[in-house]
Design a protein around this motif. Structure first.
Motif, PDB file in Angstrom:
ATOM      1  N   THR A  31       0.823  -1.204   0.000  1.00  0.00           N
ATOM      2  CA  THR A  31       0.000   0.000   0.000  1.00  0.00           C
ATOM      3  C   THR A  31       0.860   1.259   0.000  1.00  0.00           C
ATOM      4  O   THR A  31       0.533   2.246  -0.678  1.00  0.00           O
ATOM      5  CB  THR A  31      -0.935  -0.008   1.216  1.00  0.00           C
TER       6      THR A  31
ATOM      7  N   TYR B  96      -3.826   1.702 -11.636  1.00  0.00           N
ATOM      8  CA  TYR B  96      -4.619   0.606 -11.076  1.00  0.00           C
ATOM      9  C   TYR B  96      -3.764  -0.135 -10.064  1.00  0.00           C
ATOM     10  O   TYR B  96      -2.643  -0.573 -10.376  1.00  0.00           O
ATOM     11  CB  TYR B  96      -5.090  -0.337 -12.175  1.00  0.00           C
TER      12      TYR B  96
ATOM     13  N   GLU C  53      -3.327  -3.034  -6.872  1.00  0.00           N
ATOM     14  CA  GLU C  53      -3.718  -4.143  -5.997  1.00  0.00           C
ATOM     15  C   GLU C  53      -2.682  -4.167  -4.897  1.00  0.00           C
ATOM     16  O   GLU C  53      -1.531  -4.545  -5.118  1.00  0.00           O
ATOM     17  CB  GLU C  53      -3.761  -5.462  -6.763  1.00  0.00           C
TER      18      GLU C  53
ATOM     19  N   VAL D  19     -10.810  -3.229  -1.886  1.00  0.00           N
ATOM     20  CA  VAL D  19     -11.404  -1.933  -1.561  1.00  0.00           C
ATOM     21  C   VAL D  19     -10.558  -1.294  -0.465  1.00  0.00           C
ATOM     22  O   VAL D  19      -9.582  -1.865   0.009  1.00  0.00           O
ATOM     23  CB  VAL D  19     -12.872  -2.083  -1.113  1.00  0.00           C
ATOM     24  N   LYS D  20     -10.940  -0.089  -0.071  1.00  0.00           N
ATOM     25  CA  LYS D  20     -10.194   0.670   0.931  1.00  0.00           C
ATOM     26  C   LYS D  20      -8.716   0.770   0.506  1.00  0.00           C
ATOM     27  O   LYS D  20      -8.429   0.992  -0.682  1.00  0.00           O
ATOM     28  CB  LYS D  20     -10.387   0.070   2.322  1.00  0.00           C
ATOM     29  N   GLN D  21      -7.775   0.598   1.413  1.00  0.00           N
ATOM     30  CA  GLN D  21      -6.370   0.774   1.063  1.00  0.00           C
ATOM     31  C   GLN D  21      -5.743  -0.493   0.468  1.00  0.00           C
ATOM     32  O   GLN D  21      -4.525  -0.586   0.334  1.00  0.00           O
ATOM     33  CB  GLN D  21      -5.576   1.243   2.282  1.00  0.00           C
TER      34      GLN D  21
ATOM     35  N   ASN E 177      -7.675  -0.321  -6.010  1.00  0.00           N
ATOM     36  CA  ASN E 177      -8.816   0.172  -6.762  1.00  0.00           C
ATOM     37  C   ASN E 177      -9.021  -0.519  -8.090  1.00  0.00           C
ATOM     38  O   ASN E 177      -9.936  -0.188  -8.827  1.00  0.00           O
ATOM     39  CB  ASN E 177      -8.673   1.676  -7.022  1.00  0.00           C
TER      40      ASN E 177
ATOM     41  N   ARG F 164      -8.989  -4.154 -10.798  1.00  0.00           N
ATOM     42  CA  ARG F 164      -9.411  -5.542 -10.838  1.00  0.00           C
ATOM     43  C   ARG F 164      -8.592  -6.292 -11.875  1.00  0.00           C
ATOM     44  O   ARG F 164      -8.501  -5.881 -13.037  1.00  0.00           O
ATOM     45  CB  ARG F 164     -10.904  -5.658 -11.178  1.00  0.00           C
TER      46      ARG F 164
ATOM     47  N   GLU G 159      -9.957  -1.864 -17.936  1.00  0.00           N
ATOM     48  CA  GLU G 159      -8.936  -0.989 -17.379  1.00  0.00           C
ATOM     49  C   GLU G 159      -7.876  -0.615 -18.410  1.00  0.00           C
ATOM     50  O   GLU G 159      -7.165   0.372 -18.231  1.00  0.00           O
ATOM     51  CB  GLU G 159      -8.281  -1.673 -16.180  1.00  0.00           C
TER      52      GLU G 159
END
Length: 501
Positions: free
Chosen positions: A250, A269, A271, A472-474, A477, A479, A488
């Motif tokens: 993150t 994007y 993950e 989701v969250k930290q 965003n 997929r 994307e």
């Protein structure tokens, strides 16, 4: 008749195959393998033995600039970007076939490079190959749209490639994560620059050889080994990179978003990290089966998994009994030689991560969690840590909040469904969650309330290429996987045509 080398099945077979390997260690830029412009290299080291496998090109800003220019030229030329989707599909299917033919070699490269068990690496190869085939087959089956208008107008919604995509992938699933990024990006018609982790670059460089053999045009796929703060940063700051796809921590994901803002507002994007909760309710019928899955959810791949079920939340009425079952299951998940097909766990990727995990274990003890198993590095050569289980963990403890990325399980207790959901959601992350129950009403309630990009019910890490993967969250965003990932890497263009003058 041409003889075929039999598939390796034993430790000795894999050792013999590993001894025959050679390693491509140069960058792949503009269809050519080259040294970094600076001449700098870094070591690729086998964490199970300490052996140096190769001195790998350490790319930096000048190398990134060359690759971006080549990618931009390839995209503008249109040999790939404007190629009919069905023809792009055929090329990617050839790449998948080549990967299938070389799957043992590719699996060995990941096992030697980052320490994961060969059985796990073989599973990764199946996932990577399946991903490329799936995305290749998707691309000529996605239609544009004709908007509903009056007779005097024709309105079209077209799908076009973005341009130049930079993909920065992690070291824990090197080639599978690579496939998740590059397959939809290439299928959509983009030019792709791959930055593999400096901890696991070898399979990406071998993939570049196979991509060239498959017929990907010059400049469409390039590989830049090196470090995040050098070549990764250069790609993120480039005004000629249109999209950045990243899997990793993150903290780094946040930095990459800042770089995008400082440059050209490229799409980003992400993950990112996880601290995934795994909820076990007392109504489960087969607790031995659930315990085995709960142990595998954290100890698979040495716990170096973004969706690892590192927080085990157990209803207090069964907690003591269930923890004993988890400990028993973990006894059969000890680390061993990564080349042994019977090893469940392998080596920790490098000394930095090894120290990090041991520091977290020390913190867990100091903060009052009850150490039930493991906790010490194994003696001898290599970087091995056995399954480690802490009971009596509270949400305030460091091991209960921060992503460890190692084989460390934190067990919490709860009394009510409300308490379990609140505890599960009490995290900045939201990548995955698990739920074990026989009560369908509870399953439907809890799955909707868990703040997570994916929820596994009565399994852990289930799914295939048809299912989107992300958080989701930290936790990010974007997929990966499924046809949604193609969205994307493509732009929508609206065309409004007046049919009367």
């Amino acid at each position: 008749m041409v003889s075929r080398t039999p598939s390796p099945r034993t430790l000795a077979d894999w050792q013999a195959r590993a001894a025959e390997l050679s390693f491509e260690s140069r960058a792949f830029i503009d269809d050519t393998f080259v040294a970094a412009e600076s001449g700098d290299t870094f070591e690729s080291r086998n964490p199970a033995t300490g052996e140096v496998l190769a001195q790998v090109a350490s790319c930096d800003e000048p190398d990134a600039a060359r690759a971006v220019a080549a990618a931009r030229q390839a995209f503008a030329g249109g040999e790939w970007a404007r190629l009919a989707p069905g023809k792009r599909k055929k090329t990617l299917l050839r790449l998948a076939d080549l990967m299938e033919a070389h799957k043992h070699e590719l699996a060995l490269l990941d096992t030697l490079d980052m320490g994961k068990p060969i059985s796990s690496s073989l599973g990764d190869m199946a996932g990577a190959i399946g991903c490329i085939r799936y995305q290749a087959e998707c691309i000529d089956k996605l239609y544009g749209e004709v908007a509903p208008t009056g007779e005097e107008t024709l309105a079209l919604v077209l799908r076009e490639p973005i341009g130049v995509v930079a993909a920065i992938v992690p070291w824990n699933f090197p080639l599978m994560m690579t496939a998740w990024k590059i397959a939809p990006a290439l299928a959509a018609g983009n030019s792709v620059i791959l930055k593999p982790s400096e901890k696991s670059p070898l399979s990406a460089l071998r993939l570049a050889q196979l991509a060239k053999e498959a017929g990907l045009p010059k400049g469409v796929f390039q590989v830049l080994p090196g470090f995040g703060h050098t070549v990764g940063k250069a790609l993120a700051l480039s005004h000629e990179v249109d999209c950045l796809a990243f899997t990793g921590s993150t903290a780094v994901g946040k930095q990459l978003m800042q770089y995008a803002g400082q440059s050209n507002l490229k799409r980003v994007y992400l993950e990112c990290g996880g601290k995934s909760p795994n909820l076990v309710f007392a109504d489960c019928k087969d607790l031995d089966r659930v315990a085995s899955h709960a142990a595998a959810a954290i100890f698979h791949n040495q716990g170096e998994v973004c969706i690892a079920g590192s927080r085990l939340l157990v209803e207090n009425t069964i907690r003591d009994d269930f923890v004993e079952r988890v400990l028993k299951a973990a006894e059969n998940m000890q680390p061993g030689d990564p080349l042994d097909p019977d090893s469940f766990m392998g080596a920790i990727v490098d000394e930095v991560q090894h120290r990090r995990i041991l520091d977290y274990i020390r913190q867990g003890v100091e903060e009052g969690a009850r150490l039930r198993s493991g906790g010490q590095a194994l003696e001898g050569p290599g970087l091995f840590i056995p399954p480690t289980v802490f009971d009596g963990v509270t949400p305030q403890m460091t091991i209960g909040r921060e992503e460890i990325f190692g084989p460390v399980l934190a067990v919490f207790g709860f009394d009510t469904e409300e308490e379990a959901v609140a505890m599960a959601n009490d995290t900045p992350y939201g990548l995955a969650a698990g739920l074990w129950s026989q009560d369908i009403d509870r399953i439907l309630r809890v799955t909707r309330r868990l703040q997570s990009g994916q929820v596994f019910v009565n399994n852990w890490a289930g799914g295939d290429q048809t299912m989107p993967f992300g958080g989701v969250k930290q936790s990010g965003n974007g997929r990966d996987k499924s046809h949604h990932s193609l969205e994307e890497y493509s732009e929508l263009k609206s065309v409004w045509m007046s049919l009367t003058l």
